[in-house]
Design an enzyme around this catalytic site. Structure first.
Site, PDB file in Angstrom:
ATOM      1  N   SER A 117       0.828  -1.203   0.000  1.00 14.95           N
ATOM      2  CA  SER A 117       0.000   0.000   0.000  1.00 14.95           C
ATOM      3  C   SER A 117       0.864   1.255   0.000  1.00 14.95           C
ATOM      4  O   SER A 117       1.964   1.265   0.563  1.00 14.95           O
ATOM      5  CB  SER A 117      -0.886   0.008   1.256  1.00 14.95           C
ATOM      6  OG  SER A 117      -1.503   1.261   1.442  1.00 14.95           O
ATOM      7  N   TYR A 141      -1.694   0.164  10.268  1.00 15.66           N
ATOM      8  CA  TYR A 141      -1.940  -0.469   8.975  1.00 15.66           C
ATOM      9  C   TYR A 141      -0.739  -0.302   8.049  1.00 15.66           C
ATOM     10  O   TYR A 141      -0.228  -1.272   7.477  1.00 15.66           O
ATOM     11  CB  TYR A 141      -3.196   0.111   8.320  1.00 15.66           C
ATOM     12  CG  TYR A 141      -3.311  -0.272   6.863  1.00 15.66           C
ATOM     13  CD1 TYR A 141      -3.553  -1.596   6.505  1.00 15.66           C
ATOM     14  CD2 TYR A 141      -3.163   0.670   5.852  1.00 15.66           C
ATOM     15  CE1 TYR A 141      -3.639  -1.961   5.169  1.00 15.66           C
ATOM     16  CE2 TYR A 141      -3.246   0.321   4.525  1.00 15.66           C
ATOM     17  CZ  TYR A 141      -3.483  -1.000   4.182  1.00 15.66           C
ATOM     18  OH  TYR A 141      -3.555  -1.350   2.855  1.00 15.66           O
ATOM     19  N   LYS A 145       2.033  -3.251   6.516  1.00 10.97           N
ATOM     20  CA  LYS A 145       2.337  -3.476   5.102  1.00 10.97           C
ATOM     21  C   LYS A 145       3.848  -3.380   4.841  1.00 10.97           C
ATOM     22  O   LYS A 145       4.411  -4.160   4.070  1.00 10.97           O
ATOM     23  CB  LYS A 145       1.574  -2.480   4.231  1.00 10.97           C
ATOM     24  CG  LYS A 145       0.093  -2.792   4.111  1.00 10.97           C
ATOM     25  CD  LYS A 145      -0.126  -4.146   3.461  1.00 10.97           C
ATOM     26  CE  LYS A 145      -1.575  -4.463   3.224  1.00 10.97           C
ATOM     27  NZ  LYS A 145      -1.772  -5.783   2.588  1.00 10.97           N
TER      28      LYS A 145
END
Length: 323
Positions: A117, A141, A145
């Site tokens: 991402s 988050y 990643k």
């Protein structure tokens, strides 16, 4: 090619499954169905219901189906939720990658395409974000990643795996209405939801250092995301052991929030609606736009779809799911 697609019953995963199947690959879907739907899996494609933190079922699925590579899309992906539930996100997204790599090693599977991402970059102060732009993620988050990318690089070095990590930018649109995104976490469906409720869409801040004062982002059609996964899978079929590529997946073009809202209002027949400008959201960078040069050079891939196609297909999908 025989590929296991984790998260293949989700919004992005279902598009990837179709692109790979149409590209001649044999595909198996592995999904816990926590956010995905079995209805998204094409007829004739095996669906195995399981979690990526359970090594046994993963390894068994690879052996049973003669899998030669994995496309790993399954993950928790809401930034705000990751701040509230960081341990859950690290378990699903980091332990999930670790467990998957362990299962691959045991089953003799050495190719992986990883859905990463642009959240790994945080708030880059550059006109175009390249793969060499420093990664300073601003949420659990984004951190998970980035750690996933690190794990794949380490496995490539230690075990001779071959991996491509794809850093998505802002995904939108649908190949067909039934495959559209049913979540309301991104700009386009958020505007649709407000319009359906008879309310003006919100713009969070119009005092950024951008041409019209609103945030600028790189939007990409989900079908382009899917074709990038197929291109990465094909690349890995011939890549040498130890390969670990990291590539942006974007159009290399920035569009402001106000521009996007105006386009959405026109597409939906709400040109008379005046957007409501509210305060900035914490953590929103002024501009995040991809440099897409490296993926073009390495994979021969470029995006095909534009903003109008994203918005129109998303609108058809919204009406399909909310009629």
């Amino acid at each position: 090619m025989s590929w296991l697609v984790t998260g293949g019953a989700g919004y992005i995963g279902a598009h990837v499954v179709r692109a790979m199947r149409d590209g001649g690959a044999s595909v198996v879907v592995y999904d816990d169905l926590s956010t995905g739907s079995a209805d998204r899996v094409p007829e004739g494609v095996p669906l195995i219901v399981g979690s990526v933190v359970d090594r046994g079922p993963l390894e068994q699925a690879m052996r049973d189906h003669g899998v030669t590579g994995v496309v790993h899309i399954a993950a928790k992906k809401q930034v705000g939720e990751s701040v509230e539930r960081p341990l859950h996100y690290y378990r699903e997204n980091v332990t999930g990658v670790q467990t998957l790599l362990e299962a691959m090693t045991a089953a003799g599977v050495d190719r992986i395409v990883f859905s990463s991402s642009a959240a790994v970059y945080g708030m880059p102060d550059v006109d175009l974000v390249t793969e060499d732009t420093p990664c300073v993620p601003m949420s659990p988050y984004g951190e998970t990643k980035l750690v996933g990318e690190w794990l794949i690089k380490a496995a490539a070095t230690a075990y001779g795996m071959r991996g491509v990590s794809l850093r998505y930018f802002n995904v939108a649109g649908a190949a067909s209405p039934e495959l559209s995104d049913t979540g309301v976490f991104n700009l386009i469906p958020m505007v649709f939801e407000r319009l359906e409720a008879g309310e003006a869409p919100r713009i969070f801040g119009d005092d950024y250092a951008t041409p019209d004062g609103t945030c600028v982002r790189d939007y990409i059609h989900v079908q382009d995301i899917a074709s990038a996964h197929l291109a990465a899978a094909r690349y890995l079929e011939q890549a040498p052991s130890g390969t670990a590529l990291t590539l942006n997946v974007g159009r290399g073009e920035g569009s402001s929030v106000r521009e996007m809202v105006d386009r959405i209002l026109k597409t939906t027949g709400h040109e008379d609606v005046v957007p409501e400008v509210t305060g900035r959201r914490a953590g929103d960078p002024a501009r995040v736009v991809a440099s897409a040069d490296r993926i073009r050079d390495e994979l021969g891939w470029t995006a095909r779809y534009g903003l109008n196609e994203m918005i129109e297909s998303a609108w058809q999908g919204w009406r399909h799911h909310h009629r």
